[in-house]
Design a protein around this motif. Structure first.
Motif, mmCIF file in Angstrom:
data_model
loop_
_atom_site.group_PDB
_atom_site.id
_atom_site.type_symbol
_atom_site.label_atom_id
_atom_site.label_comp_id
_atom_site.label_asym_id
_atom_site.label_seq_id
_atom_site.Cartn_x
_atom_site.Cartn_y
_atom_site.Cartn_z
ATOM 1 N N TYR A 153 0.865 -1.180 0.000
ATOM 2 C CA TYR A 153 0.000 0.000 0.000
ATOM 3 C C TYR A 153 0.898 1.224 0.000
ATOM 4 O O TYR A 153 1.820 1.340 0.814
ATOM 5 N N PHE A 154 0.638 2.140 -0.910
ATOM 6 C CA PHE A 154 1.438 3.356 -1.002
ATOM 7 C C PHE A 154 0.531 4.544 -1.267
ATOM 8 O O PHE A 154 -0.357 4.484 -2.119
ATOM 9 N N CYS A 155 0.742 5.608 -0.518
ATOM 10 C CA CYS A 155 0.016 6.858 -0.741
ATOM 11 C C CYS A 155 1.039 7.964 -0.961
ATOM 12 O O CYS A 155 1.811 8.292 -0.053
ATOM 13 N N GLY A 156 1.047 8.511 -2.158
ATOM 14 C CA GLY A 156 1.988 9.569 -2.484
ATOM 15 C C GLY A 156 1.666 10.888 -1.810
ATOM 16 O O GLY A 156 2.529 11.759 -1.696
ATOM 17 N N ILE A 157 0.423 11.039 -1.353
ATOM 18 C CA ILE A 157 0.027 12.276 -0.678
ATOM 19 C C ILE A 157 0.532 12.276 0.766
ATOM 20 O O ILE A 157 1.121 13.246 1.241
ATOM 21 N N CYS A 158 0.298 11.157 1.454
ATOM 22 C CA CYS A 158 0.705 11.042 2.860
ATOM 23 C C CYS A 158 2.138 10.545 3.018
ATOM 24 O O CYS A 158 2.637 10.462 4.145
ATOM 25 N N LYS A 159 2.774 10.165 1.903
ATOM 26 C CA LYS A 159 4.136 9.603 1.937
ATOM 27 C C LYS A 159 4.143 8.377 2.860
ATOM 28 O O LYS A 159 4.974 8.239 3.757
ATOM 29 N N PHE A 160 3.178 7.504 2.615
ATOM 30 C CA PHE A 160 2.920 6.383 3.518
ATOM 31 C C PHE A 160 3.068 5.044 2.800
ATOM 32 O O PHE A 160 2.571 4.869 1.685
ATOM 33 N N PHE A 161 3.752 4.098 3.461
ATOM 34 C CA PHE A 161 3.971 2.756 2.930
ATOM 35 C C PHE A 161 3.556 1.728 3.981
ATOM 36 O O PHE A 161 3.814 1.914 5.167
ATOM 37 N N ASP A 162 2.956 0.631 3.539
ATOM 38 C CA ASP A 162 2.644 -0.459 4.466
ATOM 39 C C ASP A 162 2.398 -1.731 3.664
ATOM 40 O O ASP A 162 1.661 -1.722 2.680
ATOM 41 N N ASP A 163 3.034 -2.814 4.085
ATOM 42 C CA ASP A 163 2.859 -4.098 3.408
ATOM 43 C C ASP A 163 1.624 -4.848 3.891
ATOM 44 O O ASP A 163 1.131 -5.743 3.215
ATOM 45 N N ASP A 164 1.136 -4.493 5.066
ATOM 46 C CA ASP A 164 -0.007 -5.208 5.642
ATOM 47 C C ASP A 164 -1.308 -4.623 5.099
ATOM 48 O O ASP A 164 -1.957 -3.795 5.737
ATOM 49 N N ILE A 165 -1.695 -5.082 3.911
ATOM 50 C CA ILE A 165 -2.896 -4.530 3.279
ATOM 51 C C ILE A 165 -4.183 -5.115 3.864
ATOM 52 O O ILE A 165 -5.279 -4.732 3.454
ATOM 53 N N SER A 166 -4.047 -6.016 4.841
ATOM 54 C CA SER A 166 -5.245 -6.536 5.507
ATOM 55 C C SER A 166 -5.928 -5.437 6.323
ATOM 56 O O SER A 166 -7.089 -5.567 6.707
ATOM 57 N N LYS A 167 -5.212 -4.349 6.569
ATOM 58 C CA LYS A 167 -5.787 -3.205 7.291
ATOM 59 C C LYS A 167 -6.792 -2.446 6.427
ATOM 60 O O LYS A 167 -7.525 -1.607 6.927
ATOM 61 N N GLN A 168 -6.781 -2.741 5.121
ATOM 62 C CA GLN A 168 -7.677 -2.071 4.163
ATOM 63 C C GLN A 168 -7.500 -0.552 4.213
ATOM 64 O O GLN A 168 -8.447 0.207 4.416
ATOM 65 N N GLN A 169 -6.270 -0.123 4.015
ATOM 66 C CA GLN A 169 -5.977 1.305 4.037
ATOM 67 C C GLN A 169 -6.640 2.024 2.857
ATOM 68 O O GLN A 169 -6.828 1.453 1.787
ATOM 69 N N TYR A 170 -6.968 3.267 3.083
ATOM 70 C CA TYR A 170 -7.488 4.119 2.016
ATOM 71 C C TYR A 170 -7.183 5.569 2.367
ATOM 72 O O TYR A 170 -6.992 5.909 3.539
ATOM 73 N N HIS A 171 -7.114 6.397 1.347
ATOM 74 C CA HIS A 171 -6.858 7.818 1.591
ATOM 75 C C HIS A 171 -8.171 8.583 1.531
ATOM 76 O O HIS A 171 -8.937 8.456 0.570
ATOM 77 N N CYS A 172 -8.451 9.349 2.567
ATOM 78 C CA CYS A 172 -9.645 10.197 2.584
ATOM 79 C C CYS A 172 -9.223 11.609 2.194
ATOM 80 O O CYS A 172 -8.447 12.248 2.909
ATOM 81 N N ASP A 173 -9.732 12.080 1.081
ATOM 82 C CA ASP A 173 -9.367 13.416 0.604
ATOM 83 C C ASP A 173 -9.833 14.504 1.563
ATOM 84 O O ASP A 173 -9.167 15.528 1.729
ATOM 85 N N GLU A 174 -10.982 14.287 2.196
ATOM 86 C CA GLU A 174 -11.522 15.315 3.088
ATOM 87 C C GLU A 174 -10.794 15.350 4.428
ATOM 88 O O GLU A 174 -10.587 16.420 5.005
#
Length: 240
Positions: A90-111
């Motif tokens: 999982y990678f978010c270029g906005i938050c500069k965030f990386f995580d291999d554990d995608i079981s957390k179901q990460q998502y970026h909230c624009d608001e």
């Protein structure tokens, strides 16, 4: 067995106590290397305790990372420019965030402006409360303006981007779930912010009514009437 490809390299013991990832960050404030921004914040704030102005990294200001596989320093990106390793599934270029554990179901909230966990389809962003809540309470929660943009009233950790589970009380105020459990262990069942009940207290009030009804009125107060004004906690109407 076939040789691993570049994107499979580094799947071993990489990351920190907070995240599984194959890169480290270069802190823009002090130019030191840490596993993640939480590692930086914990280390620096333990060295210099300043409750008013903590030494924290704004996630969006991270500019440089170092590959854990080949030690190449580079701009923030998902794949290493040198060895090609994937820094995090999982990678978010906005938050500069990386995580291999995608079981957390990460998502970026624009608001919200940050990444959250739990799956985007399971949450909604309340514009009044200013944060993401479970859809389970979408039609029933009591809105409080910027509800999570403050510290937990028990442990004083900032709630908006905490890593710990948060619960929304019936009054709309937010608090760490484990802090609520700690309150209950000490027989505290009211919101520490507004003093409204955090659970159904009808059985308790019923028992109190029974106790009062069976308790003789002291002679001093017998046949006397006292009037008090009380304001409703929701509509501010005065009740006599």
């Amino acid at each position: 067995m076939s040789e691993p490809t570049n994107t499979q390299l580094g799947i071993g013991d990489f990351g920190c106590t907070h995240y599984r990832r194959r890169c480290k960050i270069v802190a823009p404030c002090c130019n030191e290397v840490f596993g993640c921004r939480h590692c930086h914040n914990e280390t620096k704030n333990n060295e210099e305790i300043n409750v008013v102005d903590p030494h924290d990294i704004p996630r969006h200001e991270i500019k440089k990372i170092i590959c854990s596989s080949c030690d190449t320093e580079q701009d923030v990106q998902q794949y290493c420019i040198n060895c090609g390793v994937c820094m995090g599934k999982y990678f978010c270029g906005i938050c500069k965030f990386f995580d291999d554990d995608i079981s957390k179901q990460q998502y970026h909230c624009d608001e919200c402006g940050i990444c959250r966990t739990g799956g985007k389809d399971n949450f909604f962003h309340c514009k009044i409360c200013g944060c993401c809540y479970s859809k389970v309470i979408k039609d029933g929660h009591h809105c409080v303006e910027r509800a999570m943009h403050h510290n937990c009233p028990i442990c004083f950790e900032y709630l908006f981007d905490t890593l710990r589970e948060i619960t929304v009380l019936p009054c709309g105020h937010t608090i760490h779930f484990e802090c609520v459990k700690e309150m209950e262990q000490h027989h505290r069942y009211s919101c520490p912010v507004c003093s409204k009940s955090i659970c159904d207290m009808s059985s308790v009030w019923k028992n109190l009514d029974q106790v009062i009804s069976t308790t003789p009125m002291p002679i001093t107060y017998k046949n006397k009437m006292y009037l008090y004004e009380t304001r409703c906690g929701y509509c501010a109407m005065i009740v006599v």
